[in-house]
Design a protein around this motif. Structure first.
Motif, PDB file in Angstrom:
ATOM      1  N   LEU A  53       0.833  -1.213   0.000  1.00  0.00           N
ATOM      2  CA  LEU A  53       0.000   0.000   0.000  1.00  0.00           C
ATOM      3  C   LEU A  53       0.862   1.255   0.000  1.00  0.00           C
ATOM      4  N   VAL A  54       1.937   1.217   0.785  1.00  0.00           N
ATOM      5  CA  VAL A  54       2.861   2.359   0.878  1.00  0.00           C
ATOM      6  C   VAL A  54       3.573   2.562  -0.460  1.00  0.00           C
ATOM      7  N   LYS A  55       4.089   1.473  -0.998  1.00  0.00           N
ATOM      8  CA  LYS A  55       4.873   1.510  -2.243  1.00  0.00           C
ATOM      9  C   LYS A  55       4.073   2.115  -3.400  1.00  0.00           C
ATOM     10  N   GLU A  56       2.789   1.789  -3.484  1.00  0.00           N
ATOM     11  CA  GLU A  56       1.970   2.253  -4.608  1.00  0.00           C
ATOM     12  C   GLU A  56       1.269   3.583  -4.335  1.00  0.00           C
ATOM     13  N   GLY A  57       1.575   4.205  -3.193  1.00  0.00           N
ATOM     14  CA  GLY A  57       1.022   5.526  -2.892  1.00  0.00           C
ATOM     15  C   GLY A  57      -0.413   5.507  -2.402  1.00  0.00           C
ATOM     16  N   VAL A  58      -0.958   4.302  -2.179  1.00  0.00           N
ATOM     17  CA  VAL A  58      -2.354   4.186  -1.739  1.00  0.00           C
ATOM     18  C   VAL A  58      -2.498   4.700  -0.304  1.00  0.00           C
ATOM     19  N   SER A  59      -1.529   4.370   0.542  1.00  0.00           N
ATOM     20  CA  SER A  59      -1.604   4.762   1.965  1.00  0.00           C
ATOM     21  C   SER A  59      -1.629   6.276   2.137  1.00  0.00           C
ATOM     22  N   ALA A  60      -0.724   6.961   1.440  1.00  0.00           N
ATOM     23  CA  ALA A  60      -0.639   8.424   1.586  1.00  0.00           C
ATOM     24  C   ALA A  60      -1.908   9.100   1.065  1.00  0.00           C
ATOM     25  N   ALA A  61      -2.420   8.647  -0.087  1.00  0.00           N
ATOM     26  CA  ALA A  61      -3.638   9.236  -0.660  1.00  0.00           C
ATOM     27  C   ALA A  61      -4.835   9.016   0.258  1.00  0.00           C
ATOM     28  N   PHE A  62      -4.924   7.811   0.834  1.00  0.00           N
ATOM     29  CA  PHE A  62      -6.004   7.490   1.767  1.00  0.00           C
ATOM     30  C   PHE A  62      -5.896   8.363   3.026  1.00  0.00           C
ATOM     31  N   ALA A  63      -4.654   8.531   3.504  1.00  0.00           N
ATOM     32  CA  ALA A  63      -4.423   9.322   4.723  1.00  0.00           C
ATOM     33  C   ALA A  63      -4.869  10.768   4.560  1.00  0.00           C
ATOM     34  N   VAL A  64      -4.725  11.320   3.356  1.00  0.00           N
ATOM     35  CA  VAL A  64      -5.152  12.707   3.106  1.00  0.00           C
ATOM     36  C   VAL A  64      -6.641  12.864   3.412  1.00  0.00           C
ATOM     37  N   LYS A  65      -7.471  11.999   2.817  1.00  0.00           N
ATOM     38  CA  LYS A  65      -8.921  12.069   3.023  1.00  0.00           C
ATOM     39  C   LYS A  65      -9.280  11.785   4.485  1.00  0.00           C
ATOM     40  N   LEU A  66      -8.601  10.804   5.064  1.00  0.00           N
ATOM     41  CA  LEU A  66      -8.882  10.419   6.450  1.00  0.00           C
ATOM     42  C   LEU A  66      -8.595  11.576   7.409  1.00  0.00           C
ATOM     43  N   PHE A  67      -7.400  12.184   7.299  1.00  0.00           N
ATOM     44  CA  PHE A  67      -7.035  13.265   8.221  1.00  0.00           C
ATOM     45  C   PHE A  67      -7.871  14.516   7.989  1.00  0.00           C
ATOM     46  N   LYS A  68      -8.280  14.753   6.750  1.00  0.00           N
ATOM     47  CA  LYS A  68      -9.141  15.907   6.490  1.00  0.00           C
ATOM     48  C   LYS A  68     -10.463  15.783   7.244  1.00  0.00           C
ATOM     49  N   SER A  69     -11.082  14.607   7.180  1.00  0.00           N
ATOM     50  CA  SER A  69     -12.369  14.436   7.872  1.00  0.00           C
ATOM     51  C   SER A  69     -12.173  14.383   9.388  1.00  0.00           C
ATOM     52  N   TRP A  70     -11.060  13.805   9.835  1.00  0.00           N
ATOM     53  CA  TRP A  70     -10.760  13.730  11.272  1.00  0.00           C
ATOM     54  C   TRP A  70     -10.576  15.143  11.838  1.00  0.00           C
ATOM     55  N   ILE A  71      -9.746  15.946  11.168  1.00  0.00           N
ATOM     56  CA  ILE A  71      -9.488  17.313  11.647  1.00  0.00           C
ATOM     57  C   ILE A  71     -10.737  18.179  11.509  1.00  0.00           C
ATOM     58  N   ASN A  72     -11.552  17.913  10.492  1.00  0.00           N
ATOM     59  CA  ASN A  72     -12.804  18.640  10.314  1.00  0.00           C
ATOM     60  C   ASN A  72     -13.752  18.414  11.506  1.00  0.00           C
ATOM     61  N   GLU A  73     -13.744  17.193  12.045  1.00  0.00           N
ATOM     62  CA  GLU A  73     -14.612  16.861  13.185  1.00  0.00           C
ATOM     63  C   GLU A  73     -14.054  17.402  14.497  1.00  0.00           C
ATOM     64  N   LYS A  74     -12.724  17.369  14.625  1.00  0.00           N
ATOM     65  CA  LYS A  74     -12.064  17.821  15.869  1.00  0.00           C
ATOM     66  C   LYS A  74     -11.108  18.952  15.516  1.00  0.00           C
ATOM     67  N   ASP A  75      -9.829  18.796  15.869  1.00  0.00           N
ATOM     68  CA  ASP A  75      -8.770  19.705  15.419  1.00  0.00           C
ATOM     69  C   ASP A  75      -7.452  18.954  15.517  1.00  0.00           C
ATOM     70  N   ILE A  76      -6.368  19.586  15.082  1.00  0.00           N
ATOM     71  CA  ILE A  76      -5.065  18.898  15.034  1.00  0.00           C
ATOM     72  C   ILE A  76      -4.595  18.494  16.433  1.00  0.00           C
ATOM     73  N   ASN A  77      -4.956  19.263  17.459  1.00  0.00           N
ATOM     74  CA  ASN A  77      -4.530  18.926  18.833  1.00  0.00           C
ATOM     75  C   ASN A  77      -5.188  17.628  19.309  1.00  0.00           C
ATOM     76  N   ALA A  78      -6.472  17.453  18.993  1.00  0.00           N
ATOM     77  CA  ALA A  78      -7.180  16.222  19.368  1.00  0.00           C
ATOM     78  C   ALA A  78      -6.595  15.032  18.606  1.00  0.00           C
ATOM     79  N   VAL A  79      -6.269  15.250  17.327  1.00  0.00           N
ATOM     80  CA  VAL A  79      -5.641  14.194  16.516  1.00  0.00           C
ATOM     81  C   VAL A  79      -4.309  13.807  17.127  1.00  0.00           C
ATOM     82  N   ALA A  80      -3.518  14.805  17.528  1.00  0.00           N
ATOM     83  CA  ALA A  80      -2.197  14.563  18.127  1.00  0.00           C
ATOM     84  C   ALA A  80      -2.309  13.727  19.399  1.00  0.00           C
TER      85      ALA A  80
END
Length: 419
Positions: A176-203
């Motif tokens: 998943l890492v090698k083919e760039g799937v992990s990073a692309a997935f992480a973008v969408k995941l962190f966007k919705s996570w931070i949208n619900e909370k904030d970067i401090n809660a994520v941290a």
């Protein structure tokens, strides 16, 4: 007289096999799937009705045994084969995450379905966590739209605490890492996570599961740099995540620097070697001189077993610090660095009660050793000191500061006369 004991009755092998076969038929995942899909078809796309149906069905269907099948259906519309594909001959439903609209509002509504189900049947928590870990490993088997929906849903569920951040371990799968799937997935995941909370809660969530220093592993080894991570996620609209990772990397580098410094000091390495090493680390990890001088002070003070008697500790401190003055002087080339050191000395003397009376002696020593100069000392005295023990320390410094001011005035008048 017959002394033989009567034989105990035993189950015949044939009967045992029949029982096993009956059990398989009774607990058939296909049958379970059909029941769930039929119910979902009847509810339609009304997610409130879906939640009520799932709540009621838990009393009749074996959710505990078929948690994986249940979650496969709710996410993908049917039971998933290894790799993440839906078998062609399997019954499927469109009342699922993958068949829904690809937007945050829809995924928030689906998140509520999962929340209600798991709150109602607490034993499903572990099964759901295992399901998401599996789904993440299957990402390559899903379409880009399906991955995006799953990423948004996962981010929302991480934000509301339904999922634990440890599920992200699945994203570090080599393929998943090698083919760039992990990073692309992480973008969408962190966007919705931070949208619900904030970067401090994520941290906080990441720190709890020791994932705070692993985010760069979303990229192949040859791209695991702060620069690459920062560029990728900043361009994707996640500047706060880029800054968080940069800060984490800096914290890690500072801890490593302090550890190595203490080892070098305990070995008695020459100062010129220590200074060279520190300067290389500063350049490599973009560490400021102010940060370095604070690390050196802390390292110097931690290499000694200090005397517990106030009258003896000052003498011990002066002797010890005189030895390390050249090292500190190498990293107080800026006024701000000198002020940082003064604040660290104040803080240390306040926090370690035996040092309360040693503050002025340490400052004078460093002044004489050209570690500290007049201007930062005067600034500290005037308005840059900490609140911690300020009345005690300002009183200690009063005479020395007056002497500095007089010396400064004399040098200024001498300069004027020279003109």
């Amino acid at each position: 007289m017959n002394n033989q004991k009567p034989q105990k009755p035993t189950l015949s092998g044939q009967r045992f096999k029949t029982r096993k076969r009956d059990e398989k038929e009774r607990f058939d995942p296909t049958q379970f799937q059909d029941c769930i899909i039929q119910g979902l078809t009847e509810t339609g796309t009304d997610l409130e009705a879906v939640a009520k149906f799932l709540d009621a069905s838990g009393a009749k269907l074996d959710y505990r045994r078929y948690a994986e099948t249940l979650f496969d259906i709710l996410v993908a519309g049917g039971m998933l084969a290894p790799g993440g594909t839906l078998a062609d001959d399997m019954t499927r439903t469109n009342v699922c995450v993958f068949a829904a609209q690809e937007d945050l509002e829809t995924m928030q509504a689906f998140a509520q379905v999962f929340n209600k189900l798991i709150r109602r049947y607490k034993y499903l928590e572990k099964g759901f966590e295992d399901e998401v870990k599996k789904l993440l490993l299957f990402l390559k088997g899903f379409s880009e739209s399906e991955r995006n929906k799953l990423a948004m849903l996962t981010g929302i569920l991480l934000a509301n605490g339904t999922l634990n951040a440890s599920i992200l371990n699945s994203l570090y799968n080599e393929n998943l890492v090698k083919e760039g799937v992990s990073a692309a997935f992480a973008v969408k995941l962190f966007k919705s996570w931070i949208n619900e909370k904030d970067i401090n809660a994520v941290a906080v969530s990441l720190r709890k599961v020791n994932m705070d220093n692993r985010l760069m592993e979303l990229f192949p080894a040859n791209k695991q740099s702060v620069e690459h991570f920062s560029k990728y996620f900043t361009e994707a609209g996640l500047k706060e995540l880029s800054e968080y990772v940069r800060n984490q990397q800096s914290i890690g580098a500072r801890k490593e620097l302090q550890k190595e410094l203490q080892e070098q000091m305990s070995r008695g390495d020459p100062f010129k070697d220590i200074i060279l090493y520190v300067k290389e680390e500063m350049k490599k990890n973009n560490i400021s001189e102010q940060t370095v001088v604070a690390i050196i002070w802390s390292s110097v003070m931690s290499t000694v077993e200090w005397n517990k008697k106030e009258e003896l500790v000052a003498e011990q401190a002066i002797k010890h610090l005189k030895q390390y003055s050249p090292l500190l002087a190498a990293f107080t080339t800026q006024g701000q660095s000198e002020l940082t050191l003064l604040l660290k000395i104040q803080e240390y003397c306040y926090d370690n009660i035996h040092f309360m009376k040693a503050f002025q002696k340490i400052v004078v020593l460093f002044y004489k050793a050209e570690v500290l100069s007049e201007e930062p000392i005067l600034k500290w005295y005037k308005d840059a000191h900490l609140a911690k023990g300020k009345s005690v320390f300002l009183e200690q410094m009063k005479k020395f500061v007056e002497w500095l001011k007089n010396a400064e005035e004399e040098s200024e008048s001498e300069a004027e006369e020279g003109d």
